[in-house]
Each structure stands twice: as structure tokens, then as C-alpha cells.
Enzyme design. Structure first.
Site, short mmCIF file in Angstrom:
data_model
loop_
_atom_site.label_atom_id
_atom_site.label_comp_id
_atom_site.label_asym_id
_atom_site.label_seq_id
_atom_site.Cartn_x
_atom_site.Cartn_y
_atom_site.Cartn_z
N TYR A 149 -10.46 2.26 15.39
CA TYR A 149 -9.59 2.85 14.37
C TYR A 149 -9.58 4.38 14.50
O TYR A 149 -8.52 5.01 14.48
CB TYR A 149 -10.08 2.42 12.98
CG TYR A 149 -9.17 2.84 11.85
CD1 TYR A 149 -7.97 2.20 11.61
CD2 TYR A 149 -9.53 3.90 11.00
CE1 TYR A 149 -7.15 2.58 10.56
CE2 TYR A 149 -8.71 4.29 9.95
CZ TYR A 149 -7.52 3.63 9.73
OH TYR A 149 -6.69 4.02 8.70
N ASP A 189 8.01 -5.74 13.85
CA ASP A 189 6.64 -5.63 14.35
C ASP A 189 6.59 -4.32 15.14
O ASP A 189 7.31 -4.16 16.14
CB ASP A 189 6.31 -6.82 15.26
CG ASP A 189 4.85 -6.81 15.72
OD1 ASP A 189 4.25 -5.71 15.75
OD2 ASP A 189 4.33 -7.87 16.04
N THR A 191 -5.93 0.52 -1.60
CA THR A 191 -4.83 -0.36 -1.17
C THR A 191 -5.45 -1.66 -0.68
O THR A 191 -6.67 -1.73 -0.46
CB THR A 191 -4.04 0.28 -0.02
OG1 THR A 191 -4.89 0.31 1.14
CG2 THR A 191 -3.55 1.68 -0.35
N PRO A 192 -4.64 -2.68 -0.42
CA PRO A 192 -5.19 -3.94 0.09
C PRO A 192 -6.04 -3.73 1.35
O PRO A 192 -7.06 -4.40 1.53
CB PRO A 192 -3.94 -4.77 0.39
CG PRO A 192 -2.95 -4.29 -0.64
CD PRO A 192 -3.21 -2.81 -0.77
N ILE A 246 -8.13 5.11 0.15
CA ILE A 246 -7.13 4.91 -0.89
C ILE A 246 -7.23 3.44 -1.35
O ILE A 246 -7.41 2.54 -0.51
CB ILE A 246 -5.70 5.18 -0.35
CG1 ILE A 246 -5.64 6.54 0.39
CG2 ILE A 246 -4.66 5.11 -1.47
CD1 ILE A 246 -5.97 7.78 -0.42
N LYS A 249 -6.33 6.69 15.34
CA LYS A 249 -5.83 7.68 14.38
C LYS A 249 -5.96 9.11 14.92
O LYS A 249 -5.14 9.98 14.61
CB LYS A 249 -6.56 7.52 13.04
CG LYS A 249 -6.23 6.21 12.32
CD LYS A 249 -4.74 6.11 12.01
CE LYS A 249 -4.40 4.90 11.17
NZ LYS A 249 -2.98 4.83 10.80
N GLY A 262 0.78 -1.24 0.00
CA GLY A 262 0.00 0.00 0.00
C GLY A 262 0.81 1.29 0.00
O GLY A 262 1.75 1.47 -0.80
P1 NAD Z 1 -1.94 -2.01 3.72
O1 NAD Z 1 -2.72 -3.05 4.44
O2 NAD Z 1 -1.81 -2.09 2.24
O3 NAD Z 1 -0.45 -1.93 4.33
C1 NAD Z 1 -0.23 -1.94 5.70
C2 NAD Z 1 1.08 -2.66 5.99
O4 NAD Z 1 1.29 -2.61 7.41
C3 NAD Z 1 1.08 -4.15 5.57
O5 NAD Z 1 2.20 -4.44 4.79
C4 NAD Z 1 1.11 -4.89 6.90
O6 NAD Z 1 1.84 -6.12 6.84
C5 NAD Z 1 1.82 -3.86 7.80
N1 NAD Z 1 1.56 -4.11 9.20
C6 NAD Z 1 0.39 -4.42 9.81
N2 NAD Z 1 0.58 -4.64 11.13
C7 NAD Z 1 1.92 -4.46 11.36
C8 NAD Z 1 2.73 -4.55 12.52
N3 NAD Z 1 2.25 -4.91 13.70
N4 NAD Z 1 4.06 -4.28 12.38
C9 NAD Z 1 4.58 -3.96 11.18
N5 NAD Z 1 3.86 -3.88 10.04
C10 NAD Z 1 2.54 -4.14 10.14
O7 NAD Z 1 -2.59 -0.64 4.17
P2 NAD Z 1 -2.41 0.87 3.63
O8 NAD Z 1 -3.71 1.28 3.11
O9 NAD Z 1 -1.19 1.04 2.84
O10 NAD Z 1 -2.24 1.61 5.04
C11 NAD Z 1 -1.04 2.28 5.41
C12 NAD Z 1 -1.38 3.29 6.48
O11 NAD Z 1 -2.28 4.26 5.94
C13 NAD Z 1 -2.09 2.69 7.70
O12 NAD Z 1 -1.61 3.31 8.86
C14 NAD Z 1 -3.54 3.03 7.44
O13 NAD Z 1 -4.28 3.07 8.65
C15 NAD Z 1 -3.39 4.37 6.80
N6 NAD Z 1 -4.54 4.81 6.00
C16 NAD Z 1 -4.97 4.08 4.94
C17 NAD Z 1 -6.06 4.51 4.22
C18 NAD Z 1 -6.60 3.76 3.05
O14 NAD Z 1 -7.68 4.10 2.60
N7 NAD Z 1 -5.90 2.77 2.50
C19 NAD Z 1 -6.71 5.69 4.59
C20 NAD Z 1 -6.25 6.42 5.67
C21 NAD Z 1 -5.15 5.97 6.38
#
Ligand code: NAD
Length: 263
Positions: A162, A70, A199-200, A197, A166, A24
Site C-alpha cells: 500500500y 474497473d 470509511t468502510p 478516515i 501510494k 467512502g
Molecule cells: P472505501 O473502501 O470506502 O471506497 C473505495 C471504493 O473503491 C469502493 O467503492 C470500491 O468498490 C472501489 N474500488 C475498489 N477497487 C476498485 C477497482 N478495481 N475499480 C473501481 N473501483 C474500485 O475506501 P475509502 O476510504 O473511501 O478510500 C478512497 C481512497 O482514499 C483510496 O484510494 C484509499 O486508499 C484512500 N485513502 C483512504 C484513507 C482512509 O483512512 N479511509 C486514508 C488515506 C487514503
């Protein structure tokens, strides 16, 4: 949507540690940072995917390594920062992108589920920020970018844990930024607040529901721009905050949400 982006070495000479970089927004940022001249420490709990990313970065001529991290584990953070500084002499940029976005109706949520969300999203950001500051204060400063969410600014049903985590990231960022400034450290800390966004994390939600098209339409219409965001668009904002171009910016929140919070 592909937007051609030409490199101008905006991070030349910098080193960056990214959490959650195997997927992501973290993954898109790793590529963007590398293309702009940074050396990249990729970290994640997803070791296979993280190693594949590093192999791809190396194949493209970029200097990168993988560290299994982690974010809830303080010792792992110390290890990741030490490995980065051991290789390249300093840590300039930390991106706290690791996060989980699980849906838990308030009346059913267990304390364990609440705590797990808080641990990964909020404790993880605290531990990473602390580990980075301890190193950056001795090596000339740096920039820390914490990924919060629009859900750290407004609420929504079924994701109260969540939202709380946040919202915590948002104000932790401001307080930590002020503390660094008060200590006279050249360390800036800012938060990024994306809307939804592609993303997965988001797309997984549509896997096991009956009418996923209707659910996607409903989610899309919450964004006045008329679509979800792309991870590369968020990476562009993160790049600005990571680079020296944002040197007068600290303790601020940067919304990138297609208008989600404008109404
Ligand atoms: P994603 O699921 O594609 O990627 C998240 C990554 O975090 C994964 O690779 C996962 O293995 C890793 N992860 C999870 N738990 C972990 C841990 N304990 N230690 C280390 N790594 C860990 O998600 P994303 O959409 O890329 O999200 C990235 C950030 O953006 C997150 O903080 C998410 O809350 C935030 N966010 C995402 C969105 C969205 O719509 N995608 C919107 C707002 C905020």
C-alpha cells in the site's frame, strides 16, 4: 460529526468523473461536487451501490449517471470518459479515489497480492489520469485529483505494498502535472494525503479482531487531534482542488491527517 455546509455553486457548469465513488471518500465527494453545481459521473466496480448513489443524487435534483468501471481496465476508462463527454460535452474534473488497502506482512505477501495493490492504486490512477488528459486537452483543460495517503509519505509495518503504491501516486502526480504544464495544457494535477478516515476501508479492519476498542484507541492516538477523520472533511479539500479556486496549484501534495505526519 456533522458540519453544515452551504452551497455557493463553486463547481457551477463543471462536469466530474469520480472513480470509487460508491463508498467512502469518493461518495462524500460526489455529494459535495453535486451540491456545488457539478454534473456527476459516478463510477465503481460496486455497481449496485453506485446505482443507488446515482438514484439518490437524481432524487435530490442533481444530474448524475453511473458507469461500471474497473480502474485497472484501460478500455473502461475510455468508455467512462466518452460517456461523460457524450452527455455533457466535456470533462472538467477527475477524482481518482478507487483504492484498496489490504494488510500484508512483508514476509508472507505473494507477488500476486503485491501486484493487485499496485494495479488498483497505481495503475488505476495512471490509466484514469491518461484518459482524462486525452479528453481535457481538447475541451479547455481541467483538474485531476489523485487520492494518495499519509502512507505515500511515511511508512508503516504490514502495508508495504500500500505504501509503495501510494508513494507512486504521489510522484506520478507531480511528474504528470509537470508534463501537462510543459505541454502548455491548462490541466492541473494534485494529490491528497489523508490520515485514517472513518470509511468502510478502515472500519473493516476492526471487524475480526479480538480487542477492537484497544486497536481503535491505538490508531486514534496516532492522530494528535485525537480522533480519526471524516470523509466529508477530505471532500472539502478535494472540492478546493477540483474548483478554479486552486487555479495556481499543480503538482502539489495536500496532507489532511489530524497531525499524523507532523511529528
Ligand atoms: P472505501 O473502501 O470506502 O471506497 C473505495 C471504493 O473503491 C469502493 O467503492 C470500491 O468498490 C472501489 N474500488 C475498489 N477497487 C476498485 C477497482 N478495481 N475499480 C473501481 N473501483 C474500485 O475506501 P475509502 O476510504 O473511501 O478510500 C478512497 C481512497 O482514499 C483510496 O484510494 C484509499 O486508499 C484512500 N485513502 C483512504 C484513507 C482512509 O483512512 N479511509 C486514508 C488515506 C487514503
Amino acid at each position: 460529526m456533522e458540519t453544515p455546509i452551504s452551497s455557493s455553486e463553486r463547481l457551477k457548469g463543471k462536469t466530474a468523473l469520480l472513480s470509487g465513488a460508491a463508498s467512502g471518500i469518493g461518495l462524500a465527494s460526489a455529494w459535495r461536487f453535486a451540491e456545488e453545481g457539478a454534473k456527476i459521473a459516478v463510477s465503481d466496480i460496486a455497481a449496485k451501490k453506485g446505482r443507488e448513489l446515482v438514484a439518490a443524487l437524481n432524487d435530490n435534483g442533481y444530474d448524475a449517471f453511473f458507469f461500471e468501471l474497473d480502474v485497472v481496465d484501460a478500455k473502461s476508462w475510455e468508455g467512462a470518459v466518452a460517456e461523460t463527454v457524450g452527455r455533457w460535452g466535456k470533462l472538467d474534473i477527475l477524482l481518482n479515489s478507487a483504492g484498496i488497502g489490504r494488510v500484508y506482512p512483508l514476509l508472507d505477501m505473494t507477488l500476486e497480492e503485491w501486484r493487485r495493490t499496485m494495479a488498483v492504486n497505481l495503475d488505476g490512477t495512471f490509466l484514469g489520469t491518461q484518459a482524462a488528459i486525452r479528453s481535457m486537452k481538447d475541451t479547455g483543460g481541467g483538474s485531476i485529483v489523485n487520492i494518495s495517503s499519509v502512507m505515500g509519505m511515511v511508512g508503516a509495518p504490514n502495508i508495504s505494498a500500500y505504501c509503495a503504491s501510494k508513494g507512486g501516486v504521489r510522484l506520478f502526480t507531480k511528474a504528470a502535472a509537470l508534463e501537462c504544464a510543459a505541454l502548455g495544457l491548462d490541466i492541473r494535477i494534485n494529490s491528497v494525503h489523508p490520515g485514517y478516515i472513518e470509511t468502510p476501508m478502515v472500519m473493516r479492519r476492526f471487524e475480526n479482531i479480538d480487542d477492537s476498542d484497544a486497536a481503535m484507541t491505538e490508531l486514534t492516538t496516532k492522530h494528535p487531534i485525537g480522533r480519526l477523520g471524516q470523509k466529508e472533511e477530505v471532500a472539502s479539500l478535494i472540492l478546493y482542488l477540483a474548483s478554479d479556486e486552486s487555479r495556481f496549484t499543480t503538482g502539489s501534495e495536500f496532507v489532511i491527517d489530524g497531525g499524523y505526519t507532523a511529528r
